[in-house]
Scaffold this motif. Structure first.
Motif, PDB file in Angstrom:
ATOM      1  N   GLU A 189       1.220  -0.976   0.204  1.00  0.00           N
ATOM      2  CA  GLU A 189      -0.021   0.033  -0.096  1.00  0.00           C
ATOM      3  C   GLU A 189       0.895   1.590  -0.348  1.00  0.00           C
ATOM      4  N   HIS A 190       1.994   1.138   0.290  1.00  0.00           N
ATOM      5  CA  HIS A 190       2.914   2.700   0.576  1.00  0.00           C
ATOM      6  C   HIS A 190       3.773   2.781   0.090  1.00  0.00           C
ATOM      7  N   THR A 191       4.282   1.425  -0.677  1.00  0.00           N
ATOM      8  CA  THR A 191       5.540   1.802  -1.799  1.00  0.00           C
ATOM      9  C   THR A 191       5.179   1.699  -3.316  1.00  0.00           C
ATOM     10  N   LYS A 192       6.363   1.641  -4.339  1.00  0.00           N
ATOM     11  CA  LYS A 192       5.976   2.043  -5.947  1.00  0.00           C
ATOM     12  C   LYS A 192       5.729   0.521  -5.619  1.00  0.00           C
ATOM     13  N   TRP A 193       6.390  -0.084  -6.031  1.00  0.00           N
ATOM     14  CA  TRP A 193       6.484  -2.116  -6.141  1.00  0.00           C
ATOM     15  C   TRP A 193       5.162  -1.999  -5.706  1.00  0.00           C
ATOM     16  N   ARG A 195       2.277  -0.468  -5.887  1.00  0.00           N
ATOM     17  CA  ARG A 195       1.706   0.308  -7.295  1.00  0.00           C
ATOM     18  C   ARG A 195       1.889  -0.983  -8.664  1.00  0.00           C
ATOM     19  N   TYR A 196       2.951  -0.834  -8.293  1.00  0.00           N
ATOM     20  CA  TYR A 196       3.213  -1.721  -9.977  1.00  0.00           C
ATOM     21  C   TYR A 196       2.504  -3.295  -9.979  1.00  0.00           C
ATOM     22  N   LEU A 197       2.880  -3.604  -8.422  1.00  0.00           N
ATOM     23  CA  LEU A 197       1.870  -4.995  -8.600  1.00  0.00           C
ATOM     24  C   LEU A 197       0.778  -4.955  -9.327  1.00  0.00           C
ATOM     25  N   PHE A 198      -0.723  -3.840  -8.953  1.00  0.00           N
ATOM     26  CA  PHE A 198      -1.960  -3.287  -9.035  1.00  0.00           C
ATOM     27  C   PHE A 198      -1.527  -3.594 -10.435  1.00  0.00           C
ATOM     28  N   LEU A 266     -10.176 -12.619  -8.331  1.00  0.00           N
ATOM     29  CA  LEU A 266      -9.004 -13.865  -9.200  1.00  0.00           C
ATOM     30  C   LEU A 266      -8.698 -13.077 -10.862  1.00  0.00           C
ATOM     31  N   PHE A 267      -9.608 -11.777 -11.264  1.00  0.00           N
ATOM     32  CA  PHE A 267      -8.699 -11.694 -12.257  1.00  0.00           C
ATOM     33  C   PHE A 267      -8.122 -10.981 -12.374  1.00  0.00           C
ATOM     34  N   GLY A 268      -7.209 -10.788 -10.748  1.00  0.00           N
ATOM     35  CA  GLY A 268      -5.910  -9.770 -10.970  1.00  0.00           C
ATOM     36  C   GLY A 268      -6.417  -8.355 -10.949  1.00  0.00           C
ATOM     37  N   ALA A 269      -5.698  -7.320  -9.541  1.00  0.00           N
ATOM     38  CA  ALA A 269      -4.958  -5.644  -9.815  1.00  0.00           C
ATOM     39  C   ALA A 269      -6.483  -5.018  -8.451  1.00  0.00           C
ATOM     40  N   VAL A 270      -7.022  -6.363  -7.973  1.00  0.00           N
ATOM     41  CA  VAL A 270      -7.769  -5.870  -6.825  1.00  0.00           C
ATOM     42  C   VAL A 270      -7.263  -7.335  -5.292  1.00  0.00           C
ATOM     43  N   GLY A 271      -6.843  -6.236  -4.645  1.00  0.00           N
ATOM     44  CA  GLY A 271      -6.506  -6.987  -3.356  1.00  0.00           C
ATOM     45  C   GLY A 271      -6.047  -6.146  -2.278  1.00  0.00           C
ATOM     46  N   SER A 272      -5.727  -6.594  -0.825  1.00  0.00           N
ATOM     47  CA  SER A 272      -5.678  -5.631  -0.130  1.00  0.00           C
ATOM     48  C   SER A 272      -4.959  -6.689   0.828  1.00  0.00           C
ATOM     49  N   VAL A 273      -4.245  -6.329   1.762  1.00  0.00           N
ATOM     50  CA  VAL A 273      -3.422  -7.510   3.232  1.00  0.00           C
ATOM     51  C   VAL A 273      -4.684  -7.867   3.956  1.00  0.00           C
ATOM     52  N   GLN A 274      -5.285  -6.661   4.247  1.00  0.00           N
ATOM     53  CA  GLN A 274      -6.610  -7.163   5.477  1.00  0.00           C
ATOM     54  C   GLN A 274      -7.260  -8.276   5.282  1.00  0.00           C
TER      55      GLN A 274
END
Length: 322
Positions: A189-193, A195-198, A266-274
Motif C-alpha cells: 500500500e505504501h511503496t512503488k512496488w 503500486r506496480y503489482l496492481f 481472481l482477475f488481478g489488480a484488486v486486493g489488500s492485506v487486511q
C-alpha cells in the motif's frame, strides 16, 4: 503511451478495500455473536486461543497468495511448500543445527522455490497454474523420498513452547501474523512496488510500456508467496512437533479461498492485506463453530464453496459496472 495512472486507480481501490474490509469485519462479528449464543464453549478463552492458532497459519498463507493473485497469477504449491518446509527444519534440527540457523535455511529454501516459479513463468513462458502445480506434486515426492515416508520428530522444546505460549494474552502464532502482515501492508500500500503489482495485474503490457519491470514484479510476488509458505511450515512444525511432507495438504485451496473471500479478485489488480486476513479467520470461525455444533465437516466445504461463488459473482458484477 499508456501510463500507470491508466492502469490503476489507487483512491477508488483503497476505498473499495476499506468498504469491503468493514463488511467482512461485520460478518465476522455476526458469526462470533451467533456462535456465542448457539454454544456454551465458543466464547471461552481456550476456544478463542485455539481459533486464533487455527486461523493464523492460513492467514499467513493467504497474504503470500494475495500478492500472486493481484498479478493475475495463482500459486497452487503453497500447501506442498508448507509440508516440505516442515521436513527441512525437522531434518536440520535432527542434524544438530541451531534453531535460528534451521529457520533461516528453511526460509531460504522457500525463497529458492519462489525464484524457480518466477523463472518458469518469466523465462520459460509457463502458465502460473502449470509451474506451481508441477511444484506441488514434485515437492510432495521429494519430501517423501527424503523421509522414506516417515515422520521426523522435533525434540527442540523451545520451538514447541513458543507455539504453545502467549504474549499479552494472545497466542504467539497470532503475533506471527502481525509480523508478516505489517511489512506486507507497507509494501503493498505504501511503496512503488505495491503500486506496480496492481499495474501488472491490471495490464502487464501497459505497465511494461510505462517503464515497470514486469519480470521483477512477478519474481517478487512468487517469492513472497513461497517464503510465506515456508514460514508457515516452520510454525506448523513448531505447533505439531513433527516434520512430514504430507502436512499442509489442501492448504493451497484454503489460502486461495481466504484471499478471494477477503476481496482479492481472481482477475488481478484488486486486493489488500487486511481482507484475506479477515477471510482466513472467517473460514476458521466457520470451521470452529461447525465442530462445536457437531455439524458434518462436509457442510463446512459446501459453505466455503458457496461463499467463493457469491464473492466472485459480485466481483464480476462490479467489474462489468466500471
Amino acid at each position: 503511451m499508456a501510463t500507470l495512472e491508466s492502469t490503476e486507480k489507487p483512491v477508488s481501490r483503497k476505498n473499495y478495500n476499506l468498504l469491503f474490509s468493514l463488511t467482512l469485519v461485520g460478518l465476522l462479528v455476526a458469526l462470533c455473536a451467533i456462535l456465542s449464543i448457539a454454544t456454551n464453549t465458543f466464547a471461552t478463552g481456550n476456544n478463542i486461543a485455539n481459533l486464533l492458532r487455527q486461523g493464523s497459519m492460513i492467514a499467513v498463507l493467504s497474504i503470500g497468495q494475495t500478492f500472486v493473485i493481484i498479478t493475475a497469477g495463482i500459486d497452487l504449491s503453497v500447501g506442498a511448500v508448507v509440508g516440505f518446509a516442515t521436513v527441512i527444519i525437522a531434518s536440520l534440527l535432527q542434524a544438530g543445527f541451531p534453531v535460528w540457523l534451521a529457520i533461516i535455511a528453511t526460509l531460504l529454501v522457500g525463497l529458492a522455490i519462489g525464484v524457480f516459479h518466477g523463472f518458469g513463468i518469466v523465462k520459460m513462458g509457463l502458465p502460473p497454474f502449470i509451474i506451481t502445480l508441477a511444484t506441488l506434486t514434485s515437492l510432495r515426492g521429494i519430501g517423501l523420498l527424503m523421509t522414506n515416508g516417515a515422520t521426523i520428530n522435533i525434540t527442540h522444546q523451545g520451538l514447541a513452547q513458543f507455539a504453545r505460549d502467549s504474549f499479552l494474552g494472545i497466542p504467539n502464532l497470532f503475533w506471527m501474523v502481525v509480523v508478516v502482515a505489517a511489512p506486507a501492508y507497507l509494501l503493498l500500500e505504501h511503496t512503488k512496488w505495491g503500486r506496480y503489482l496492481f499495474a501488472v495485474g491490471s495490464n502487464p503490457e501497459a505497465a511494461r510500456l510505462s517503464g515497470v519491470n514486469v519480470s521483477k514484479l512477478i519474481y517478487l510476488a512468487y517469492c513472497v508467496s513461497a517464503v510465506s509458505a515456508a514460514f508457515v511450515g516452520v510454525l506448523l512444525s513448531a505447533r505439531l512437533g513433527v516434520g512430514n511432507a504430507t502436512q499442509g495438504d489442501g492448504w493451497e485451496l484454503q489460502a486461495i479461498a481466504s484471499s478471494v473471500i477477503g476481496g482479492t479478485s481472481l482477475f488481478g489488480a484488486v486486493g489488500s492485506v487486511q481482507g484475506p486476513l479477515i477471510g482466513a479467520f472467517i473460514l476458521a470461525t466457520i470451521n470452529n463453530g461447525a465442530n462445536l455444533l457437531n455439524v458434518n465437516s462436509f457442510w463446512q466445504r459446501i459453505i466455503t464453496g458457496l461463499l467463493i461463488i457469491a464473492i466472485v459473482y459480485f466481483d464480476q458484477l462490479r467489474r462489468r459496472g466500471k
